[in-house]
Design an enzyme around this catalytic site. Structure first.
Site, short mmCIF file in Angstrom:
data_model
loop_
_atom_site.label_atom_id
_atom_site.label_comp_id
_atom_site.label_asym_id
_atom_site.label_seq_id
_atom_site.Cartn_x
_atom_site.Cartn_y
_atom_site.Cartn_z
N CYS A 47 30.30 35.00 49.13
CA CYS A 47 31.31 36.05 49.19
C CYS A 47 31.36 36.76 47.84
CB CYS A 47 32.66 35.41 49.52
SG CYS A 47 34.09 36.47 49.33
N SER A 49 33.74 37.22 45.83
CA SER A 49 34.53 36.54 44.79
C SER A 49 33.70 35.54 44.00
CB SER A 49 35.73 35.80 45.40
OG SER A 49 36.42 36.62 46.28
N HIS A 53 33.39 35.91 39.85
CA HIS A 53 33.61 34.87 38.86
C HIS A 53 32.38 34.67 37.98
CE1 HIS A 53 35.51 31.40 37.04
NE2 HIS A 53 34.45 30.66 37.28
N HIS A 69 33.39 29.29 48.53
CA HIS A 69 34.74 29.05 49.09
C HIS A 69 34.83 29.49 50.54
CE1 HIS A 69 34.57 33.18 47.73
NE2 HIS A 69 35.53 33.45 48.59
N CYS A 199 37.07 33.13 54.58
CA CYS A 199 37.48 34.14 53.60
C CYS A 199 37.34 35.55 54.15
CB CYS A 199 36.75 33.99 52.27
SG CYS A 199 37.31 35.19 51.04
CU CU Z 1 35.87 35.28 49.42
#
Ligand code: CU
Ligand code: ZN
Length: 401
Positions: A47, A49, A53, A69, A199
């Site tokens: 994903c 995210s 990071h 995640h 997610c």
């Molecule tokens: Cu995500």
């Protein structure tokens, strides 16, 4: 040989430092402590995210870490006080009368199928008790806003503690998650598909259905056609929107958007005036709902300005923390509502099983998001695909079920 109560040595993709490829390592996963669940990850998707990071996060504290995640797996074992989840079991039976020739049979009974949730739901706090929010007092978004990986973790590599990313860390064959951050799902669910519900798909779909509360017959605009934006289009469609305008600067994304219900496509590059004016002309004054899924502050502003004064609702879904977003107060005074949405407004533990059911009932598309399938070892290739916008979702096979 049972693994219960023992440290599991397994494979994981470790992010040792920002901006470097992940490294496949042998890691140690400690047994779950009180209120924790150890999960064998079967499939995980990559994903945005995770990339954020790794690449854009200005805070380097959260390394080394195991990213990931958006995943699904089976419960391997549980810590003290966990009664909601059944772990897998090795069982031996005596002589089987039907199949002579085998005198002892070993059966491995798979544990509950689960999806780890980055947005926990304790069920007891002020926020869990309110139907108005999904942001539990223990939720990641509430307590770790500026640090996406927590020090507290059951994962380590050669004696070095690995940070736990978004409370989950699913680029690993095993992970340990608090029981308030695990959703039990239908045992018939294919884990290599429903992992997406952890997610991106819930985030976009719920932004339309739960946060914007799109009404039948309305006109919507979705800005940014990655997986989250496409899921928002699907949410608008399922809420009964009559017209769904998909907005993106990459022209060939429209074909995919049509699959999820988009009726019109606008490419800002084709116009030399602000996109909100283009949309206002197309809709006699602005859309009823606009959903921003690009994570860019200029797009957030134009999404707001694209919705009609008096009652237009604009929802921010994209994430960025590198700059502020500006707006003329008059845009809001005119009666527009500006909202934000995390995980599509779904409460983690109760929302996810419902989404899984919708998929099994063929009311929710998932397969159409999956453009690539790989194994965990190929995670860096999957990350490259996402960096170059060459995929919608890549699903990585982690363990056999
Ligand atoms: Cu995500
Ligand atoms: Zn709570």
């Amino acid at each position: 040989m049972s693994t219960v109560g023992k440290v599991i040595v397994c494979k994981a993709a470790v992010a040792w430092e920002p901006n470097k490829p992940l490294k496949m390592e042998e890691i140690q996963v400690a047994p779950p402590q009180a209120d924790e669940v150890r999960i064998k990850i079967v499939a995980t998707a990559v994903c945005h995210s995770d990339l954020y990071h790794l690449l854009e996060n200005r805070n380097t504290d959260g390394f080394p870490t195991v990213l990931g995640h958006e995943a699904a797996g089976v419960v391997e074992s549980v810590g003290e006080g966990v009664t909601e989840f059944q772990p897998g079991k090795m069982e031996t039976y005596g002589e089987d009368k039907l199949f002579t020739g085998f005198c002892l049979h070993l059966f491995y009974l798979t544990g509950d199928k689960v999806i780890p949730v980055f947005l926990s739901q304790c069920g007891e706090c002020r926020f869990c008790k309110s139907p108005k929010t999904n942001q539990c007092v223990t939720a990641w978004t509430r307590i770790h806003q500026d640090l996406m990986a927590s020090v507290e973790s059951r994962l380590s590599c050669n004696g070095k503690r690995l940070h736990q990313f978004m409370g989950t860390s699913t680029f690993s064959e095993y992970t340990v998650v608090h029981q308030t951050a695990v959703a039990k799902i239908d045992p018939n669910a294919p884990l290599d598909k429903v992992c997406l519900i952890g997610c991106g798909i819930s985030t976009g779909y719920g932004a339309a259905v739960n946060t914007a509360k799109v009404e039948p017959g309305s006109t919507c605009a979705v800005f940014g056609l990655g997986a989250v934006g496409l899921a928002a289009v699907m949410g608008c469609k399922s809420a009964g929107a009559e017209r769904i305008i998909a907005v993106d600067i990459i022209a060939d994304k429209f074909e995919k958007a049509k699959v999820f219900g988009a009726t019109d496509f606008v490419n800002p590059k084709d116009h030399d005036r602000p996109i909100n004016q283009v949309l206002a002309d197309m809709t006699s004054g602005g859309v009823d709902y606009s959903i921003e899924c690009a994570g860019k502050v200029e797009v957030m502003r134009s999404a707001l300005e694209s919705c009609v004064g008096s009652w237009g609702v604009s929802v921010i879904v994209g994430w960025t923390d590198v700059c502020d977003v500006a707006v003329r107060p008059g845009q809001l005074v005119a009666g527009r509502t500006w909202k934000g949405s995390v995980f599509g407004g779904f409460k983690g533990k109760v929302g996810i099983p419902g989404m899984v059911q919708a998929y099994l009932d063929k009311k929710l598309k998932l397969d159409e998001f999956i453009t690539h399938k790989m194994t965990l070892d190929q995670v860096n290739d999957a990350i490259d695909l996402m960096k170059q916008c060459k995929c919608i979702r890549t699903v990585l096979t982690v363990c056999q079920q």
